[in-house]
Design a protein around this motif. Structure first.
Motif, short mmCIF file in Angstrom:
data_model
loop_
_atom_site.label_atom_id
_atom_site.label_comp_id
_atom_site.label_asym_id
_atom_site.label_seq_id
_atom_site.Cartn_x
_atom_site.Cartn_y
_atom_site.Cartn_z
N HIS A 258 0.84 -1.19 0.00
CA HIS A 258 0.00 0.00 0.00
C HIS A 258 0.89 1.25 0.00
CE1 HIS A 258 -2.75 2.85 2.49
NE2 HIS A 258 -2.92 3.05 1.20
N ILE A 259 0.67 2.10 -1.00
CA ILE A 259 1.35 3.41 -1.05
C ILE A 259 0.27 4.48 -0.85
CG2 ILE A 259 2.93 4.89 -2.31
CD1 ILE A 259 4.04 2.07 -1.87
N PRO A 260 0.20 5.10 0.32
CA PRO A 260 -0.82 6.13 0.56
C PRO A 260 -0.67 7.31 -0.40
CG PRO A 260 0.20 5.41 2.62
CD PRO A 260 1.03 4.86 1.50
N PRO A 261 -1.73 8.10 -0.58
CA PRO A 261 -1.71 9.19 -1.57
C PRO A 261 -0.65 10.25 -1.34
CG PRO A 261 -3.97 8.66 -0.93
CD PRO A 261 -3.08 7.89 -0.02
N ASP A 262 -0.19 10.43 -0.11
CA ASP A 262 0.79 11.48 0.18
C ASP A 262 2.23 10.97 0.13
OD1 ASP A 262 -1.05 13.56 0.59
OD2 ASP A 262 -1.48 12.82 2.60
N TYR A 263 2.41 9.75 -0.39
CA TYR A 263 3.74 9.15 -0.38
C TYR A 263 4.04 8.49 -1.72
CZ TYR A 263 3.38 9.88 4.62
OH TYR A 263 3.24 10.46 5.86
N ALA A 264 5.32 8.31 -2.00
CA ALA A 264 5.78 7.52 -3.13
C ALA A 264 6.83 6.56 -2.60
CB ALA A 264 6.37 8.42 -4.21
N ALA A 265 7.14 5.52 -3.37
CA ALA A 265 8.13 4.54 -2.91
C ALA A 265 8.99 4.08 -4.07
CB ALA A 265 7.45 3.35 -2.24
#
Length: 360
Positions: A258-265
């Motif tokens: 899961h990558i939340p909307p305020d983050y990138a990975a």
């Protein structure tokens, strides 16, 4: 503005001339936290992979290593085992506070198509320093399959970052407590660890291994090719497989990511010292990947694995990689999978989009 720059800021960079392109960038290139890069009209077959190095231009090094020139305008085959350098349609004029990192797109990595970005004065692949002004080039080396390419095809992508916004392990643990990043216990050690799934429910099929002698793949053909012509099925009945030296595998993570909307990975190897295999290539996970509201519940990470010098036993649940999370400078206007052409939202074990569904 600190963090990974979202789609709205990428468009502002184009307006300011910090991202330039000929022809102009099209909307389909702009992803939530990255920009797709397009191949130009010519490829140069070179003797070996190279970096320009301090003070040198790629064009000067091409004159040193070039073997012949390939016109891509009508479509051309890049042959397995050969190295090519292709000038891209995009160029940069970065401000001093913005750096960039490039990576292969998901479909590129799943074809074992090694694609890296090089720049004038560059001393690293895929890393572009703050303030860089100049052209971009793709170095392309097909490892498993020869491919047919044309100008405008998008094999790699670029992400821009202002400042440093990588989450510490403590921050990552708190984020996981607030909104679970994997469906299960989180292994956090210099990023979020993920493991390989070799016990899939209701099947012994756990992956695919690239066949050594196949036909050409036209990268414009979507859902076209019979997987059996290019891939051998990999089955596991006791929770482990043996990786063959030099072989390329498509496997899947045990965890749903899961990558939340305020983050990138970004994906990174777990331990370089393991040495016998590498999970590599497609490294960007966009905001919204695996996010419920973007239709991504249960999105697993597909693992592109190459074994090196010796046969290696890979066990179910073995940690093989880690996700490095970064804050976005702002939430993107569009999330991965939410109304845009996102091929791998909600995925499990899945080959690239060029292949028909297995057994159909």
């Amino acid at each position: 503005m600190i963090g990974v720059l979202p789609d709205t800021e990428l468009k502002a960079m184009m307006d300011r001339g910090e991202i330039a392109a000929d022809p102009a960038v099209i909307d389909a290139q702009v992803q939530p936290a990255s920009l797709d890069l397009r191949l130009g009209t010519v490829a140069y077959r070179v003797r070996a992979s190279f970096l320009a190095g301090h003070g040198a231009r790629v064009s000067d090094r091409l004159a040193e290593f070039q073997m012949h020139e390939v016109n891509l305008s009508g479509g051309a085959v890049l042959e397995k085992g050969c190295v090519y350098v292709v000038p891209l349609m995009e160029a940069l004029d970065l401000p001093d506070g913005v750096q960039a990192v490039a990576n292969a797109k998901s479909s590129t990595g799943r074809l074992d198509l090694l694609t890296r970005t090089i720049t004038d004065g560059g001393t690293e692949f895929d890393r572009i320093p703050p303030g860089y002004t100049g052209p971009l080039y793709a170095e392309i080396c097909p490892r498993s399959f020869s491919v047919l390419v044309r100008p405008g095809m998008r094999l790699n992508q670029i992400r821009f970052r202002a400042g440093q916004a990588v989450l510490s392990d403590g921050e990552l643990s708190k984020l996981h407590d607030d909104m679970p990043l994997v469906n299960g216990p989180a292994v956090i050690d210099e990023g979020l660890g993920f493991s390989v799934d070799l016990r899939l429910p209701d099947t012994t099929l756990v992956g695919y291994r690239a066949k050594p002698h196949t036909g050409v793949i036209d990268l414009d053909n979507i859902g076209h090719y019979d997987p059996a012509e290019f891939w051998e099925e990999v089955h596991a009945r006791d929770g482990h497989i043996i990786l063959d030296p030099g072989a390329f595998y498509i496997l899947v993570s045990r965890e749903a990511v899961h990558i939340p909307p305020d983050y990138a990975a970004e994906m990174a190897p777990y331990l370089a010292m393991v040495g016998e295999f590498r999970v590599h290539y497609a490294g960007f996970f966009d905001p919204g990947f695996g996010h419920d509201a973007a239709g991504g519940t249960g999105s697993r990470g597909v693992l592109e694995v190459r074994c090196h010098e010796a046969p290696f036993v890979l066990e179910h649940g073995q940690i093989v990689g880690r996700l490095i999370y970064e804050r976005m400078a702002a939430q993107p206007a569009q999330l991965y999978g939410a109304g845009i052409a996102s091929n791998y939202q909600g995925q499990g074990l899945k080959l690239s989009k060029h292949f028909a569904a297995p057994n159909t």
